[in-house]
Design a protein around this motif. Structure first.
Motif, mmCIF file in Angstrom:
data_model
loop_
_atom_site.group_PDB
_atom_site.id
_atom_site.type_symbol
_atom_site.label_atom_id
_atom_site.label_comp_id
_atom_site.label_asym_id
_atom_site.label_seq_id
_atom_site.Cartn_x
_atom_site.Cartn_y
_atom_site.Cartn_z
ATOM 1 N N UNK A 181 -1.817 10.779 3.015
ATOM 2 C CA UNK A 181 -0.744 11.901 3.127
ATOM 3 C C UNK A 181 0.473 11.844 2.032
ATOM 4 N N UNK A 182 0.770 12.411 1.217
ATOM 5 C CA UNK A 182 1.860 12.392 0.073
ATOM 6 C C UNK A 182 2.736 13.396 0.289
ATOM 7 N N UNK A 183 3.927 13.426 0.156
ATOM 8 C CA UNK A 183 4.996 14.207 0.144
ATOM 9 C C UNK A 183 5.676 13.799 -0.919
ATOM 10 N N UNK A 229 10.020 10.339 -2.551
ATOM 11 C CA UNK A 229 8.413 10.467 -2.168
ATOM 12 C C UNK A 229 8.109 9.540 -1.009
ATOM 13 N N UNK A 230 7.028 10.120 -0.251
ATOM 14 C CA UNK A 230 6.616 9.152 0.929
ATOM 15 C C UNK A 230 5.101 9.462 0.930
ATOM 16 N N UNK A 231 4.446 7.998 1.180
ATOM 17 C CA UNK A 231 3.024 8.143 1.442
ATOM 18 C C UNK A 231 2.899 7.475 2.943
ATOM 19 N N UNK A 232 1.954 8.085 3.428
ATOM 20 C CA UNK A 232 1.319 7.498 4.587
ATOM 21 C C UNK A 232 -0.366 7.382 4.546
ATOM 22 N N UNK A 233 -0.798 6.373 5.216
ATOM 23 C CA UNK A 233 -2.127 6.124 5.044
ATOM 24 C C UNK A 233 -2.443 6.176 6.468
ATOM 25 N N UNK A 240 0.938 -1.236 -0.051
ATOM 26 C CA UNK A 240 -0.058 -0.161 -0.277
ATOM 27 C C UNK A 240 0.818 1.371 0.047
ATOM 28 N N UNK A 241 1.410 1.631 0.982
ATOM 29 C CA UNK A 241 2.123 2.919 1.163
ATOM 30 C C UNK A 241 3.402 2.946 0.243
ATOM 31 N N UNK A 242 4.334 1.979 0.212
ATOM 32 C CA UNK A 242 5.415 2.070 -0.676
ATOM 33 C C UNK A 242 4.894 2.045 -1.948
#
Length: 215
Positions: free
Chosen positions: A158-160, A168-172, A108-110
């Motif tokens: 939440x995406x940077x 790039x980084x994603x947090x759910x 998911x996040x990665x």
């Protein structure tokens, strides 16, 4: 036993359990509609029908195994009273999430971070196609989007995006009350399906119209 046969048996078992439910009594508690013997459940903005024969998704196509299991469990785990806890938490913050955390990150996040690095505009468009809407949520990021994964299970992305110093980084995030509607495995599956759908929704047509298989 072949994998498909095992999946068929799992679905058959769930259908047997669903057949004994009073769907009308669950409707208000789950935010769903009931039409005869069918439960109509929005999943990331798209109506799915849980019927005595199985789950039907957009365009009348059979839903995937993962989506079917999520919707079955949403019906079966319906709480007697609305769970409390509107604060947003990461998946690993849930008490029983530990066995699934690494899988959650890898499916998911990665993948979202990798698929949309340098493409935040395309990610925003894909989010809108899944019913996502930008939301502040008191967070600072390049993109913060809130989804209704299920009527009572919101999910926030939440995406940077990448820059000169960071990838790039994603947090759910889920609201803590989500654990009252689904077990940890199904919450992880919701995020996994969303990540896969975002990838395909970054292009037209939607995956169920283009023949792309979905998780």
């Amino acid at each position: 036993m072949q994998k498909s046969e095992a999946f068929d048996r799992i679905i058959a078992d769930y259908l047997q359990q669903i057949a004994g439910l009073d769907l009308v009594r669950r409707a208000d508690r789950l935010g769903i509609a009931v039409e005869g013997r069918q439960a109509v459940i929005p999943f990331f903005g798209f109506d799915h029908r849980v019927t005595p024969e199985g789950v039907v998704g957009p365009g009348g196509r059979p839903a995937s195994h993962a989506v079917s299991v999520i919707l079955f469990k949403y019906l079966l785990l319906c709480p007697d009273a609305a769970p409390t806890g509107e604060e947003w938490v990461t998946y690993k913050d849930f008490k029983d999430a530990a066995p699934f955390v690494e899988g959650f990150l890898n499916t998911a996040e990665r993948p979202v971070a990798k698929d949309f690095a340098g493409r935040s505009g395309e990610l925003e468009s894909a989010c809108r196609r899944l019913g996502g809407r930008q939301a502040a949520l008191g967070m600072t990021a390049d993109l913060v989007v809130r989804f209704a994964a299920l009527p009572k299970v919101p999910l926030a992305l939440v995406f940077n995006d990448l820059d000169a110093d960071f990838p790039a980084a994603c947090t759910l995030l889920f609201q803590r009350s989500a654990q009252g509607y689904l077990d940890m495995e199904c919450l992880a599956m919701c995020a996994m399906v969303m990540a896969r759908w975002l990838r395909h929704h970054a292009a037209d047509p939607p995956p169920w119209e283009s023949g792309v298989g979905l998780l």
